[in-house]
Design a protein around this motif. Structure first.
Motif: not given
Lengths: 303, 414
Positions: A136-137, A154, A156, A158-159, A161, A245, A248-251, A253, B174, B227, B230, B375, B378-379, B382, B384
């Motif tokens: 992001a930066q 701002r 990002d 990875f934030v 989904p 990983g 975000p959340g499990t978006a 996964e 997470r 950010s 993460t 989980v 984080h949802r 973010s 969601q």
């Protein structure tokens, strides 16, 4: 046309059988045993954290749990979508690269070497580099977009989904297109140049020749490349593990990552094994259908 | 015959009894461990303690321990456990309970002792404690924020004045760190994850208010950059160290690094305090740290206990504080002048934090409980899910998990 085998040939076949036997035993030990063990665990309920529950036989109970597990069905849908989106991209780009490599007369070796580099980079290293590029930066992708006002101050990747998939897909396409292109290049080289020559004599343009000669004759190579890529994409793990990983959340996964979490973090051997079996069945089933439907028709056409 | 006995005791070779210890051994900790283990060997002739180095990443060490213990390996004899693992290992029967010769535990910090117990028995001895701290810039704020509303206003004021980019940074990726940050917000609003009887309370109004506060902080017009979703410890430290943030939530390890003038732009311009509370809660500092436990299949039970007692004695704890900067788990040490010289963080700030220490839930299924929470947090963070939906779903999954594990409090059994 069937040929009758002579006595010597039969002798050779028998010898070949003996020569192949050790390899077959190794393959059995190396793949069949672990797969059987996994299936056996998948039919039992075992949780390393809860030894007081024992290891009861639950039959298809773990698979039933998977059917009712929203995190599983979402991961399955995500994995299939990822494969269906990235593989055609890789095939198209790989084909373009292969045509360039095939046509290049000067610096052929260097072009091929350059194309192959992404394929040679270990996936984890590639994932880290791509994550840094989308940072992001400081990311070289994000910073210009921010300066142009395409994304907010701002923002990002990875934030979000959906946006979080962009770096993963980009890294996957970058990394595996060379593999596709090398497979297709090999296919291109088997096409007799005289066919193109004859077509040119008949007044066929480049597009026409590509569509009626190159593409049909390249089909076997394309089918093989697509099969390899689909199998890999359906097993997507390392890119998501390293880059997001699963968040975000499990978006982001994929199925394999969820199976890994259940198995290695939650220590649910039974359910985790069932999820692994599902991944295996998914890829194996795809391979079977693909080979039967497309492979056979292509092979049939040629003989 | 004698030879057979000799060979059978595999821990004994050439008349030397070998004992293995497994834990962190990075930088100063490695020097410290080698020194203390050698000293233990001097006091016990014929005993040699070997240090088995394990990965420093908690997840990887956990995986390795599980593999060893599940395979009933007799080594390592003594294990360094993260506070959240003790109940899990005790429940699985992988570590030994202290029986009659249990050490005197009256001196240990209660918040550090709670996670060492499982079903009434003591399975681990607190070794050092870690606390979630609020680092704040002494040159930008007149004093530590006294309430969460005060924290928000101060963070916004300095950030919106353009002096720094962010008001506050915390660990929002997470992973386990996110749960500790949430735990501190929960305490600040008077909520919790499990209550004293082990019932899930993370979907109660206090918890929803806590998560809403975090979501608002991260959202538009907030004072925490998105950010952070993460970020783990180091990314927050870099932001604070570069002077980009008014406040930071982090562990004590950051103190020494932030004081390094060659690397840090904020050296001598910060202090620590617990995260302040809202009206209905109390200031909270999540408790981490390590305990020592004995492998259930050790061949040298007595000697292993002896090593645990030695490593958790006041002398060794003081040395650990001096060399590795880790906070002792013994309360009495904070009242002696000796710790004052040993610790990098001023002791009056540390004492206030110890009072605010809150442990995480003590249950064998903690890591799965935490993963569910990670989980859903984080949802929500973010965008969601709403905080209310996220926590209700998380609580539902947690109750299902506890039911499956047979750990449901009696009054909740349907």
């Amino acid at each position: 046309v069937t040929r009758r085998r002579s006595g010597i040939e039969r002798e050779e076949v028998r010898l070949a059988g003996w020569l192949v036997a050790p390899a077959l035993v190794l393959i059995l030990l190396g793949s069949l045993v672990p797969i059987t063990a996994t299936v056996w665990e998948a039919l039992h309920g075992r949780d390393l954290r809860l030894p007081w529950l024992g290891r009861p036989l639950v039959g298809l109970g773990n698979f039933g749990e998977a059917a009712g597990d929203p995190r599983f069905s979402a991961a399955l849908a995500r994995t299939v979508t990822f494969a269906v989106v990235t593989v055609p991209l890789e095939l198209a780009l790989g084909l373009a690269l292969a045509l360039v490599m095939h046509a290049a007369c000067r610096g052929r070796a260097i072009v091929r070497l350059a194309v192959l580099i992404p394929w040679a980079v270990p996936t984890v290293v590639a994932a880290l580099v791509w994550r840094f590029m989308f940072d992001a930066q400081a990311g070289v992708v994000t910073a210009p977009l921010r300066d142009l006002g395409v994304v907010g101050e701002r923002f990002d990747w990875f934030v979000h989904p959906l946006a979080a998939w962009v770096p993963i897909a980009a890294a996957d396409v970058w990394k595996t297109t060379p593999f596709v292109s090398i497979l297709l290049l090999a296919g291109l080289q088997t096409i007799d140049p005289e066919l193109h020559e004859a077509a040119r004599m008949d007044g066929a343009g480049a597009v026409r020749r590509f569509v009626t000669i190159t593409l049909p004759l390249l089909m076997p190579a394309l089918v093989v490349a697509a099969a390899f890529r689909m199998l890999d994409a359906l097993r997507l793990f390392d890119l998501a593990y390293v880059m997001t990983g699963g968040g975000p959340g499990t978006a982001t996964e994929p199925l394999s990552l969820y199976a890994f979490i259940v198995l290695m973090q939650r220590l649910r051997v039974g359910y985790g094994s069932a999820l692994s079996v599902i991944v295996f069945l998914l890829t194996f089933g795809f391979a079977l259908i693909w080979v039967r439907a497309l492979g056979r028709s292509l092979v049939g056409e040629r003989t | 015959m004698l030879a057979v006995v000799w060979v059978a005791g595999c821990a004994e070779r050439d008349g030397v009894t070998r004992l293995t210890f497994s834990g962190s051994a990075l930088g100063p900790e490695a020097v410290l461990m080698r020194r203390q283990l050698a000293r233990f060997g001097e006091r016990h002739p014929g005993v040699r303690v070997e240090l088995r180095v394990t990965p420093d990443a908690a997840d990887q060490r956990h995986q390795l321990y599980v593999q060893w213990l599940n395979a009933r390996a007799p080594e390592p004899d003594v294990l360094q456990l993260d506070v959240i693992w003790t109940a899990e290992f005790a429940g699985a029967g992988w570590i030994l309970p202290f029986d009659a010769d249990a050490p005197d535990v009256a001196d240990f910090l209660p918040a550090a002792l709670a996670p060492a117990r499982w079903r009434g028995a003591l399975y681990g001895v607190p070794w050092f404690v870690d606390l979630g701290l609020l680092y704040w810039r002494t040159d930008l704020l007149p004093g530590p924020p006294q309430s969460l509303a005060g924290l928000r206003d101060a963070a916004r004021r300095v950030q919106d004045a353009g002096i720094v980019r962010f008001g506050l940074v915390w660990q929002g990726a997470r992973y386990e760190g996110l749960v500790t940050v949430f735990l501190e917000h929960l305490g600040a609003f008077g909520g919790g994850i499990l209550d004293a009887r082990g019932r899930v309370v993370v979907d109660e109004p206090a918890a929803i208010r806590a998560l809403s506060f975090m979501c608002d902080a991260i959202g538009p017009g907030g004072f925490v950059p998105s950010s952070v979703l993460t970020w783990q410890e180091e990314q927050t430290r870099f932001a604070f160290q570069n002077g980009d943030s008014v406040m930071m939530r982090n562990w004590p390890y950051a103190w020494t690094l932030l004081q390094d003038e060659a690397e840090s732009r904020v050296a001598n311009r910060f202090a620590v305090a617990p995260l302040p509370a809202a009206d209905e809660g109390r200031p909270s500092a999540a408790l981490g740290g390590a305990q020592l436990a004995v492998n259930a299949w050790t061949a040298n039970r007595g000697l292993a206990w002896e090593l645990v007692r030695f490593l958790t004695a006041p002398e060794q704890m003081l040395e650990r504080a001096r060399l590795a900067g880790q906070l002792p788990a013994r309360r009495s040490l904070y009242d002696t002048g000796r710790l004052e010289q040993a610790l990098p963080i001023p002791i009056d700030q540390v004492r206030r934090l110890l009072d605010a220490a809150v442990p995480r839930p003590v249950t064998p299924v903690y890591s799965e409980l935490s993963e569910i929470l990670q989980v859903w947090l984080h949802r929500a963070l973010s965008g969601q899910q709403t905080p209310s939906t996220a926590l209700h779903e998380a609580a539902r999954e947690m109750r299902m998990l506890l039911a499956r594990a047979g750990l449901t409090p009696e009054e909740q059994v349907p």
